[in-house]
Motif scaffolding. Sequence first.
Motif, PDB file in Angstrom:
ATOM      1  N   PHE A 140      59.596 -94.045  22.945  1.00 15.28           N
ATOM      2  CA  PHE A 140      58.413 -93.721  22.144  1.00 15.28           C
ATOM      3  C   PHE A 140      57.985 -94.921  21.308  1.00 15.28           C
ATOM      4  N   THR A 143      55.464 -97.419  22.596  1.00 13.51           N
ATOM      5  CA  THR A 143      54.040 -97.086  22.549  1.00 13.51           C
ATOM      6  C   THR A 143      53.259 -98.116  21.739  1.00 13.51           C
ATOM      7  N   GLU A 217      45.759 -90.224  15.003  1.00 18.24           N
ATOM      8  CA  GLU A 217      45.821 -90.301  16.462  1.00 18.24           C
ATOM      9  C   GLU A 217      46.567 -91.569  16.844  1.00 18.24           C
ATOM     10  N   LEU A 218      47.585 -91.424  17.679  1.00 14.72           N
ATOM     11  CA  LEU A 218      48.385 -92.566  18.103  1.00 14.72           C
ATOM     12  C   LEU A 218      47.632 -93.391  19.138  1.00 14.72           C
ATOM     13  N   ASP A 220      47.084 -95.358  22.792  1.00 10.64           N
ATOM     14  CA  ASP A 220      47.293 -94.881  24.156  1.00 10.64           C
ATOM     15  C   ASP A 220      48.774 -95.003  24.532  1.00 10.64           C
ATOM     16  N   MET A 221      49.383 -93.887  24.883  1.00  8.26           N
ATOM     17  CA  MET A 221      50.807 -93.876  25.200  1.00  8.26           C
ATOM     18  C   MET A 221      51.082 -93.895  26.701  1.00  8.26           C
ATOM     19  N   TYR A 279      50.259 -94.748  10.756  1.00 10.24           N
ATOM     20  CA  TYR A 279      50.014 -93.435  11.347  1.00 10.24           C
ATOM     21  C   TYR A 279      50.608 -92.351  10.461  1.00 10.24           C
ATOM     22  N   ALA A 283      51.262 -87.303  13.209  1.00  6.29           N
ATOM     23  CA  ALA A 283      50.992 -87.984  14.476  1.00  6.29           C
ATOM     24  C   ALA A 283      52.290 -88.454  15.126  1.00  6.29           C
ATOM     25  N   MET A 284      53.216 -88.987  14.320  1.00  5.87           N
ATOM     26  CA  MET A 284      54.495 -89.450  14.855  1.00  5.87           C
ATOM     27  C   MET A 284      55.281 -88.271  15.433  1.00  5.87           C
ATOM     28  N   ARG A 286      54.021 -85.524  16.725  1.00  8.29           N
ATOM     29  CA  ARG A 286      53.399 -85.140  17.997  1.00  8.29           C
ATOM     30  C   ARG A 286      53.759 -86.121  19.101  1.00  8.29           C
ATOM     31  N   GLY A 287      53.817 -87.405  18.768  1.00 12.91           N
ATOM     32  CA  GLY A 287      54.163 -88.405  19.773  1.00 12.91           C
ATOM     33  C   GLY A 287      55.552 -88.189  20.337  1.00 12.91           C
ATOM     34  N   ILE A 290      55.618 -85.266  22.690  1.00 11.70           N
ATOM     35  CA  ILE A 290      55.059 -85.584  24.008  1.00 11.70           C
ATOM     36  C   ILE A 290      56.109 -86.232  24.899  1.00 11.70           C
TER      37      ILE A 290
END
Length: 364
Positions: A140, A143, A217-218, A220-221, A279, A283-284, A286-287, A290
């Motif tokens: 992660f 990213t 919003e992070l 593009d991952m 961030y 947001a972190m 949620r990242g 994912i």
Amino acid sequence: ILEILLRAVAPHETYQSLVPTEGIYKEHNYGDLFPGIEGNSYYSVNEYGYRSPSYFDESRYGILAIGGSTTNCIGLSNDESWPWILESLLNQSALNHAFTVGNVGVPALNSNHHYFQLKYLQPQYENVRMILMLVGINDFNRTFLSKEFTTEENKHSFNRSFIRLPRDSKSMWYQRTELYMHLRDKYSAFRTSPSKLSPSDLDDMLNAYEAATKKDELPDMSLALDNYEANLREIAQLAKLQGSELVLITQPVLWHDGMTEYEKKITLTGIPIKDGITYTVEAMARGMEIFNNRLKVVADDENVRVIDLASMLPQDISVFFDWCHFNKSGAEKVAQAIYGNLGYLLNDDFSEAESGEKSEPIPN
């Protein structure tokens, strides 16, 4: 003459991700800054390059724990780390068998490195029948690198995966000398020396974070996620070829909605700040979710067992001392959670035919 002596007395013949040490106190000041850990930790690695109170051998069911700092359990002593506690729980169980849980977790390693660790370490150890892989946080983190993952980086990942390598694994003639390999050992020891933070460092981070523009919003991952997925699929296939049961474990984090100011402060070392931009903790969170979900998708496709540790642990300072690392009570909770979820696997392995009598199941 020195080269001849080194080849005779201290040759490099195996892959090792951790430097063997009789047992040292690792000095750090985590306990002064973070909740649930003490000031120093007692750390040892056996001559084969893994941490465990026992050895892999034919009489013991071998479990290899591969991961980054959350497997290594930075800040904790040997017997406080979750793989060490897990081994103790398994050996106290009703399975009528001896277990070894060898910990080769190394801080900052990601799934690129874990593939190479599995490929080269597992064949060196006797009777390794299961691989536990707690993975995701360092993937992660990639990213935020915003770059392609190239063949050259994979070559670097191979070298970074091991503190010590056999001489014949290197390509250049001078790299295949014991003189070079021992100098590399010295450099590796310097590179992995623990860093220290001070209360003022944390205050500076907090001030920088408060002053920065916070994005919800992070970036593009997709690059990091696709690389992560590809690595996990290769790991799953490799484990099958090696005949080991792979168990993937999702990565829990402290980040969550409604965090207290203190919780935010102790997680700031895990949130990037660049050019005045950072961030939100939401947001972190949620990242990381994912990445954990991608792991579960791959595991389902590849028919690999998953322990969804991220959904089992409370997101508070009874588990974490910062954004993802386990404190003393947290490591105990991790070991208990993994122990309970291994029951359905290990009870199948230790059937009535193998043990001579029916074993009581491990409680889920």
